[in-house]
Motif scaffolding. Structure first.
Motif, PDB file in Angstrom:
ATOM      1  N   GLU B  17      45.248   5.737 -45.900  1.00  0.00           N
ATOM      2  CA  GLU B  17      46.538   6.362 -45.655  1.00  0.00           C
ATOM      3  C   GLU B  17      47.203   6.578 -47.004  1.00  0.00           C
ATOM      4  N   LEU B  18      47.551   7.840 -47.304  1.00  0.00           N
ATOM      5  CA  LEU B  18      48.096   8.170 -48.618  1.00  0.00           C
ATOM      6  C   LEU B  18      49.584   7.851 -48.675  1.00  0.00           C
ATOM      7  N   PRO B  19      50.161   7.759 -49.905  1.00  0.00           N
ATOM      8  CA  PRO B  19      51.573   7.389 -50.044  1.00  0.00           C
ATOM      9  C   PRO B  19      52.508   8.320 -49.260  1.00  0.00           C
ATOM     10  N   LEU B 116      37.798  22.643 -49.196  1.00  0.00           N
ATOM     11  CA  LEU B 116      38.723  21.592 -48.785  1.00  0.00           C
ATOM     12  C   LEU B 116      40.084  21.817 -49.452  1.00  0.00           C
ATOM     13  N   GLU B 117      40.047  22.210 -50.713  1.00  0.00           N
ATOM     14  CA  GLU B 117      41.283  22.492 -51.445  1.00  0.00           C
ATOM     15  C   GLU B 117      42.038  23.655 -50.771  1.00  0.00           C
ATOM     16  N   ILE B 215      37.804  11.490 -50.680  1.00  0.00           N
ATOM     17  CA  ILE B 215      39.121  10.870 -50.559  1.00  0.00           C
ATOM     18  C   ILE B 215      39.885  10.996 -51.873  1.00  0.00           C
ATOM     19  N   GLU B 216      39.174  10.828 -52.961  1.00  0.00           N
ATOM     20  CA  GLU B 216      39.778  10.985 -54.287  1.00  0.00           C
ATOM     21  C   GLU B 216      40.384  12.392 -54.443  1.00  0.00           C
ATOM     22  N   GLN B 217      39.615  13.380 -54.019  1.00  0.00           N
ATOM     23  CA  GLN B 217      40.083  14.762 -54.132  1.00  0.00           C
ATOM     24  C   GLN B 217      41.361  14.985 -53.315  1.00  0.00           C
ATOM     25  N   ILE B 218      41.380  14.465 -52.107  1.00  0.00           N
ATOM     26  CA  ILE B 218      42.552  14.663 -51.245  1.00  0.00           C
ATOM     27  C   ILE B 218      43.757  13.917 -51.821  1.00  0.00           C
ATOM     28  N   ASN B 220      44.359  13.298 -54.961  1.00  0.00           N
ATOM     29  CA  ASN B 220      44.890  14.066 -56.098  1.00  0.00           C
ATOM     30  C   ASN B 220      45.631  15.313 -55.639  1.00  0.00           C
ATOM     31  N   ASN B 221      45.084  15.985 -54.661  1.00  0.00           N
ATOM     32  CA  ASN B 221      45.726  17.188 -54.133  1.00  0.00           C
ATOM     33  C   ASN B 221      47.130  16.858 -53.613  1.00  0.00           C
ATOM     34  N   GLN B 222      47.253  15.776 -52.882  1.00  0.00           N
ATOM     35  CA  GLN B 222      48.536  15.435 -52.271  1.00  0.00           C
ATOM     36  C   GLN B 222      49.542  14.938 -53.311  1.00  0.00           C
TER      37      GLN B 222
END
Lengths: 431, 431
Positions: B17-19, B116-117, B215-218, B220-222
């Motif tokens: 779960e991202l910030p 994905l981006e 997950i790393e990519q997502i 960073n994107n967010q």
């Protein structure tokens, strides 16, 4: 790309194709019975698989068969009839869980093979005929299905276009036959035809899953051993007739519908066994196969005339069909835009970028299709059907090598044949 | 990053779960060519009455707005269609709107990172103008008309509006030509701001990939994007009576074959989590036992000439509504509905047949395993389960743990033919 190695062997007249793969949680069995599309047999063939799946020697009713399938961890058995060019296919498909994923470890695959064999080779019979109650029940269901084709307007329009466009060709026959011929069929005549089909159809069995070839040879000869080796009457390859119409024509039909169905039929004069097959696939991709294609952009996005506007290719007959759902009074606007897109294709009014984009999407679509056992078989079967040796592993390179000139050359061959429009009545209301 | 392993299924699921509140799941699948990704918001056609983000007062929005918004997100500020970008990257993209969710998705065998981006960015970068909103109305109107001509769709929604008096599940997902006409760009922004907050959304990626990298990519994107602080979304639903609204509805259409659908409405659709999972699996088992192809009843209905292979059943349950539907094409709609009612009554007044229950339990387990071959199924179902606080990987253990008592309870609660049952008929005009 994943490597696909198919192992082929024969058991009597049955051609078996095994693809070992650990990707899936299930094993798939698919049997195609192929013969020529013919007015005399089309209805019988539409009925036959449904009768066969409704009773075997060992499991005399649909309920008994289905109960056995439930016991095999919900193994599925589906039958189907389809048209590929001027071939008529009866298809029997089973899918069964790989016992590896179950706490129960009985040999599910062998029981599935046994079930498939018994459906096809050991049907329930009484005095050299099928069970009358089964045949009557399935005739009633098929009659209802034939009647309800009218209710699905997209399907109906497609059927009508094919009838009009290919009127004197076998391709005009509807895949499910017709209800007049159906009423003539009884348990005896259908059984006689069944014996003929088993004797003469081209039989191809595909097995995909976590299996070994040698084990499959043993299992298949154990359960399909009854199929003797004999000379098939069915031609190895059945090439479709290519007719030519000097002037295109328009067929307009009126019904109480909210949305008009515009279906346009073209002749491509290009089939799967031609060198131009992949250029045709790319033509279709640039023209109408995808959501980046000319039809989608121009009919839907720019003119807001439709929710869908697309084209597809019939690979073994050499047809290109355009389909769009439009307002009934927008026939002229829509056909004008569609014809313009076709002209632009013939003139080469599309960019190298359009072509590259289409290559990427087409390759992706094929790779995705190969991910699904059913899709893989469908692609592979093109070769069987046309007697062409074109391994799937070479398809990507063939697509990459297509040039803009190739696409234009294919486009120039394409001829408009029939425009079919199912339009709404003036004061159409649906209540 | 959390990691959960499901030994029996040989699957490992990764989660973070991202910030900003976005939930990300990755399921690696070896051997697949294809990667499939969905980006889903918990926002569907029923969410038409709510307090907009940062406001105090509730508003009501026109029917069909969630679906309209789904269409419009595909267009960027330059008027370009994001389909174009996906296809340049060899992906096919799509989206759908259901009662409770809107999902954006792509599948691709190449350029996974770029695709994905693109998915994350186009969904999180809305652009609506008055002009583009107007243009879309013509397209959606044709989509609505296509469904208006579809008798199965009309039958299904006819049944739901017969069961429900107030709940917005009765509204057609795309709205009506009149309701979408009221939609403005400002309303779209309001809905977007409220429901497309990352904390209300889930990303699910499945394919042959490395979970850490994805997950790393997502992440960073967010991290590059700003969002307002999340708020709990307040939705409002008028109190819905426990009993069905109307017992019977008939719709006349331009069709050959009639249809009959019988529905059972859940009395208290407030279950979530394990309770909902147990309830829905119990109802599905019961439906199979009552009307599945291996049941006495199916064979009887077929022999009585009341059904063909279009006959089917299904259960749909979410927070706030839940119902099962049973039926299909028939030449005798009233007779079929009458028999379904009798058979239901007969079934609920008897005891659960232990042997049949075991057999159907196996079938459901096998079906579930088979559906795990499908990345689409996994991503869509997993997300739906997440929004209802259920766990997709608990399906097999739950199926294995269901007792006769569980089934008895669900049966008594759900299949009440007096107060919870509605019927919707489609009949040919002129009959």
């Amino acid at each position: 790309m994943r490597e696909h190695t198919i192992h082929d062997f024969e058991t009597g007249s049955l051609n078996v194709h095994v693809l070992p793969s650990t990707t899936y949680k299930t094993n798939t069995l698919l049997l195609h019975m192929r013969s020529s599309l013919d007015k005399d047999t089309v209805t019988k063939r539409a009925l036959l698989p449904y009768v066969l799946q409704s009773g075997t020697e060992k499991h005399p009713s649909r309920k008994d068969i289905r109960h056995e399938l439930d016991e095999l961890y919900g193994a599925t058995l589906n039958v189907d009839v389809s048209k590929k060019g001027e071939n008529h296919l009866m298809t029997f498909k089973m899918e069964v869980a790989n016992e590896k994923f179950l706490t129960d470890d009985r040999p599910l695959l062998e029981r599935a093979i046994e079930m498939l064999a018994s459906v096809v080779l050991h049907p329930r019979t009484l005095n050299d005929a099928f069970d009358k109650s089964i045949v009557d029940g399935e005739k009633r269901a098929l009659k209802q299905k034939l009647a309800s084709v009218y209710d699905d307007k997209m399907r109906y329009a497609n059927k009508r276009l094919t009838e009009e466009m290919c009127e004197d060709e076998p391709f005009s026959l509807f895949v499910l036959g017709d209800s007049e011929d159906l009423s003539e069929i009884d348990e005896k005549s259908l059984y006689d035809y069944y014996l003929e089909a088993i004797e003469n159809d081209q039989l191809d069995l595909y097995i995909i899953g976590d299996v070994e070839e040698s084990e499959m040879e043993t299992l298949i000869s154990r359960h399909f051993g009854a199929l003797g080796k004999n000379e098939r009457k069915e031609k190895k390859v059945n090439k479709a007739v290519q007719k030519h119409r000097e002037n295109s024509r328009e067929v307009i039909e009126e019904q109480d519908v909210q949305q008009g169905k515009l279906h346009i039929g073209y002749r491509t004069y290009t089939t799967y066994d031609d060198a131009d097959y992949f250029p045709l696939q790319l033509f279709n991709g640039v023209f109408g196969g995808f959501s980046h294609s000319k039809l989608f952009i121009n009919v839907r996005e720019k003119a807001s005339l439709a929710y869908y506007a697309a084209s597809r290719v019939e690979s073994h007959k050499g047809l290109l069909i355009v389909m769009s759902g439009i307002e009934s009074n927008k026939f002229n606007d829509a056909t004008e835009i569609i014809f313009k897109q076709m002209e632009d294709m013939k003139k080469g009014n599309f960019s190298e970028d359009d072509l590259e984009q289409t290559k990427a999407v087409l390759k992706n679509q094929l790779l995705e299709t190969m991910d699904v056992p059913r899709g893989f078989i469908e692609l592979e079967y093109h070769n069987r059907l046309s007697g062409t040796e074109r391994p799937l592993s070479g398809w990507m390179d063939e697509i990459d090598s297509v040039t803009k000139e190739d696409v234009v050359r294919v486009a120039e061959k394409i001829k408009l044949d029939t425009v079919y429009f199912l339009k709404g009545k003036e004061e159409a209301g649906n209540e | 990053m959390n990691k959960v392993t499901f030994d029996q299924l040989q699957e490992t699921l990764y989660h973070e779960e991202l910030p900003n509140g976005l939930s990300v799941y990755v399921l690696p699948k070896k051997g697949f060519n294809k990667t499939f990704a969905t980006f889903t918001t918990k926002y569907g056609s029923i969410d038409n009455h709510f307090i907009p983000l940062g406001k105090k007062d509730a508003i009501k929005v026109p029917d069909g707005i969630a679906h309209f918004l789904e269409h419009k997100l595909f267009e960027n500020e330059e008027g370009e269609d994001v389909f174009q970008q996906f296809s340049k990257q060899g992906a096919s993209a799509n989206a759908f709107t259901s009662f409770t969710r809107t999902a954006y998705l792509f599948s691709s065998t190449m350029e996974i990172e770029k695709n994905l981006e693109t998915l994350l960015d186009f969904v999180q970068d809305p652009y609506f103008s008055e002009q583009s909103v107007e243009k879309e109305k013509g397209i959606i109107e044709q989509e609505i008309k296509m469904y208006d001509d579809n008798p199965d769709w009309r039958n299904y929604f006819g049944l739901i509006s017969s069961m429900y008096e107030y709940h917005p599940v009765k509204i057609d997902i795309a709205g009506t030509a009149a309701s979408i006409n009221d939609i403005t760009k400002d309303m779209l922004y309001t809905c977007y701001e409220t429901f497309y907050h990352p904390s209300n959304m889930v990303v699910f990626v499945v394919g042959n990939l490395e979970p850490e990298k994805i997950i790393e990519q997502i992440r960073n994107n967010q991290a590059k994007k700003d969002f307002k602080a999340p708020e709990k979304i307040e939705r409002f639903f008028e109190a819905e009576p426990e009993e069905v609204h109307e017992k019977e509805t008939t719709i006349k259409m331009n069709v050959n074959t009639g249809k009959s659908l019988t529905g059972f409405k859940d009395k208290r659709p407030d279950k979530q989590g394990t309770d909902l999972l147990k309830h829905e699996l119990s109802i599905q088992l019961l439906l199979e036992m009552m009307f599945g192809q291996s049941s006495e009843n199916y064979q009887k209905l077929f022999d009585e000439g009341l059904i063909d292979d279009s006959f089917s059943f299904d259960y749909s349950g979410e927070y706030g509504f839940g119902f099962s539907v049973i039926g299909g094409d028939t030449d005798h709609p009233e007779k079929l509905a009458g028999r379904v009612k009798e058979m239901t009554n007969e079934f609920i007044s008897g005891n659960i047949d232990k042997g049949q229950m075991e057999s159907i339990r196996k079938k459901k387990i096998g079906y579930f395993l088979r559906s795990l071959n499908s990345p689409e199924f996994i991503a869509n179902q997993f997300t739906r389960y997440q929004f209802n606080k259920m766990d997709l990987f608990e399906v097999i253990p739950t199926l294995e743990s269901l007792t006769e008592q569980d089934l008895e309870n669900a049966m008594k609660e759900h299949f009440n033919t007096e107060t919870q049952m509605s019927i919707c008929y489609i009949k040919p005009k002129g009959e």
